[in-house]
Design a protein around this motif. Structure first.
Motif, PDB file in Angstrom:
ATOM      1  N   TRP A 106       9.649  12.537  10.899  1.00 33.61           N
ATOM      2  CA  TRP A 106       8.510  11.723  11.314  1.00 33.61           C
ATOM      3  C   TRP A 106       7.473  12.579  12.034  1.00 33.61           C
ATOM      4  CZ3 TRP A 106       8.087   6.423  10.471  1.00 33.61           C
ATOM      5  CH2 TRP A 106       9.229   5.807   9.956  1.00 33.61           C
ATOM      6  N   GLY A 107       6.221  12.192  11.859  1.00 34.98           N
ATOM      7  CA  GLY A 107       5.168  12.804  12.645  1.00 34.98           C
ATOM      8  C   GLY A 107       4.996  12.083  13.970  1.00 34.98           C
ATOM      9  N   GLN A 108       4.045  12.550  14.761  1.00 38.76           N
ATOM     10  CA  GLN A 108       3.812  11.984  16.088  1.00 38.76           C
ATOM     11  C   GLN A 108       2.878  10.778  16.040  1.00 38.76           C
ATOM     12  OE1 GLN A 108       5.379  12.973  19.023  1.00 38.76           O
ATOM     13  NE2 GLN A 108       6.622  13.991  17.469  1.00 38.76           N
ATOM     14  N   GLY A 109       2.193  10.607  14.954  1.00 38.47           N
ATOM     15  CA  GLY A 109       1.332   9.443  14.804  1.00 38.47           C
ATOM     16  C   GLY A 109      -0.125   9.729  15.114  1.00 38.47           C
ATOM     17  N   THR A 110      -1.000   8.925  14.534  1.00 36.28           N
ATOM     18  CA  THR A 110      -2.434   9.001  14.805  1.00 36.28           C
ATOM     19  C   THR A 110      -2.966   7.580  14.984  1.00 36.28           C
ATOM     20  OG1 THR A 110      -4.551   9.904  14.028  1.00 36.28           O
ATOM     21  CG2 THR A 110      -3.078   9.023  12.346  1.00 36.28           C
ATOM     22  N   THR A 130      -9.718   7.877   6.052  1.00 38.62           N
ATOM     23  CA  THR A 130      -8.651   8.565   5.331  1.00 38.62           C
ATOM     24  C   THR A 130      -7.787   9.330   6.313  1.00 38.62           C
ATOM     25  OG1 THR A 130      -9.977   8.811   3.321  1.00 38.62           O
ATOM     26  CG2 THR A 130      -8.069  10.240   3.552  1.00 38.62           C
ATOM     27  N   LEU A 131      -6.510   9.031   6.306  1.00 36.54           N
ATOM     28  CA  LEU A 131      -5.546   9.760   7.110  1.00 36.54           C
ATOM     29  C   LEU A 131      -4.918  10.863   6.266  1.00 36.54           C
ATOM     30  CD1 LEU A 131      -3.666   6.813   8.871  1.00 36.54           C
ATOM     31  CD2 LEU A 131      -5.764   7.986   9.574  1.00 36.54           C
ATOM     32  N   ALA A 132      -4.575  11.954   6.925  1.00 31.09           N
ATOM     33  CA  ALA A 132      -3.891  13.048   6.258  1.00 31.09           C
ATOM     34  C   ALA A 132      -2.621  13.388   7.013  1.00 31.09           C
ATOM     35  CB  ALA A 132      -4.792  14.269   6.167  1.00 31.09           C
ATOM     36  N   CYS A 133      -1.631  13.809   6.282  1.00 32.60           N
ATOM     37  CA  CYS A 133      -0.369  14.249   6.862  1.00 32.60           C
ATOM     38  C   CYS A 133      -0.091  15.643   6.312  1.00 32.60           C
ATOM     39  CB  CYS A 133       0.745  13.289   6.500  1.00 32.60           C
ATOM     40  SG  CYS A 133       2.398  13.836   6.971  1.00 32.60           S
ATOM     41  N   VAL A 148      -0.238  14.731   2.368  1.00 29.04           N
ATOM     42  CA  VAL A 148      -0.163  13.334   1.951  1.00 29.04           C
ATOM     43  C   VAL A 148      -1.351  12.613   2.571  1.00 29.04           C
ATOM     44  CG1 VAL A 148       1.198  11.216   1.922  1.00 29.04           C
ATOM     45  CG2 VAL A 148       2.348  13.441   1.943  1.00 29.04           C
ATOM     46  N   TYR A 149      -1.991  11.762   1.777  1.00 27.43           N
ATOM     47  CA  TYR A 149      -3.171  11.046   2.243  1.00 27.43           C
ATOM     48  C   TYR A 149      -2.932   9.546   2.247  1.00 27.43           C
ATOM     49  CZ  TYR A 149      -5.451  15.478   1.056  1.00 27.43           C
ATOM     50  OH  TYR A 149      -5.802  16.799   0.970  1.00 27.43           O
ATOM     51  N   LEU A 150      -3.656   8.880   3.118  1.00 30.93           N
ATOM     52  CA  LEU A 150      -3.708   7.426   3.090  1.00 30.93           C
ATOM     53  C   LEU A 150      -5.177   7.038   3.179  1.00 30.93           C
ATOM     54  CD1 LEU A 150      -1.989   4.830   2.978  1.00 30.93           C
ATOM     55  CD2 LEU A 150      -2.220   4.712   5.474  1.00 30.93           C
ATOM     56  N   GLN A 151      -5.723   6.653   2.041  1.00 27.24           N
ATOM     57  CA  GLN A 151      -7.100   6.194   1.982  1.00 27.24           C
ATOM     58  C   GLN A 151      -7.118   4.721   2.322  1.00 27.24           C
ATOM     59  OE1 GLN A 151     -10.206   7.674   1.227  1.00 27.24           O
ATOM     60  NE2 GLN A 151     -11.038   5.646   1.731  1.00 27.24           N
ATOM     61  N   MET A 152      -7.876   4.350   3.352  1.00 24.78           N
ATOM     62  CA  MET A 152      -7.905   2.968   3.830  1.00 24.78           C
ATOM     63  C   MET A 152      -9.319   2.432   3.704  1.00 24.78           C
ATOM     64  SD  MET A 152      -5.465   3.361   7.199  1.00 24.78           S
ATOM     65  CE  MET A 152      -6.634   4.395   8.069  1.00 24.78           C
ATOM     66  N   ASN A 153      -9.469   1.411   2.894  1.00 27.13           N
ATOM     67  CA  ASN A 153     -10.771   0.780   2.667  1.00 27.13           C
ATOM     68  C   ASN A 153     -10.785  -0.635   3.222  1.00 27.13           C
ATOM     69  OD1 ASN A 153     -11.662   3.074   1.219  1.00 27.13           O
ATOM     70  ND2 ASN A 153     -10.817   2.258  -0.687  1.00 27.13           N
TER      71      ASN A 153
END
Length: 124
Positions: free
Chosen positions: A114-118, A19-22, A79-84
């Motif tokens: 924009w963010g810097q990225g992960t 899970t990514l978070a912003c 903001v989340y990005l749940q990745m399965n």
């Protein structure tokens, strides 16, 4: 002015979840439509997912549909990005982005911040 910081990336195996978070800092976060994009080595940055201001509408790239879920918490400016079921082809730098306009959520030129990225790396 909105500042975005991504977190939650890492190295995982194929089939795992992440899970990514912003985290957004700045005024009126709820006025922004939010998106996730990614850029794999040697490739152009591409759209992954987008969510509307209130969180009711979400859109996904075909390559992640059914595996990824985007959501937001407007009380916490997150903001989340749940990745399965991650695949090696999901390996990329993932970026969070914000825009005021509602249309053309897949086109990155309309995003204002924009963010810097992960980094997300999926091993086979």
């Amino acid at each position: 002015q909105l500042q975005l910081v991504e977190s939650g990336g890492g190295l995982v195996q194929a089939g795992d979840s992440l899970t990514l978070a912003c985290t957004a800092s700045g005024p009126r976060f709820i006025e922004y439509n939010m998106g996730w994009f990614r850029q794999a080595p040697g490739k152009e940055r591409e759209f992954v997912a987008a969510v509307s201001r209130g969180g009711l509408n979400a859109n996904y790239a075909d390559s992640v549909k059914g595996r990824f879920t985007i959501s937001r918490d407007n009380d916490k400016n997150l903001v989340y990005l749940q990745m399965n079921n991650l695949k090696p082809e999901d390996t990329a730098v993932y970026y969070c982005a914000a825009k005021v306009t509602s249309a053309t959520y897949w086109q990155q030129q309309w995003y204002n911040y924009w963010g810097q990225g992960t980094q997300v790396t999926v091993s086979s």
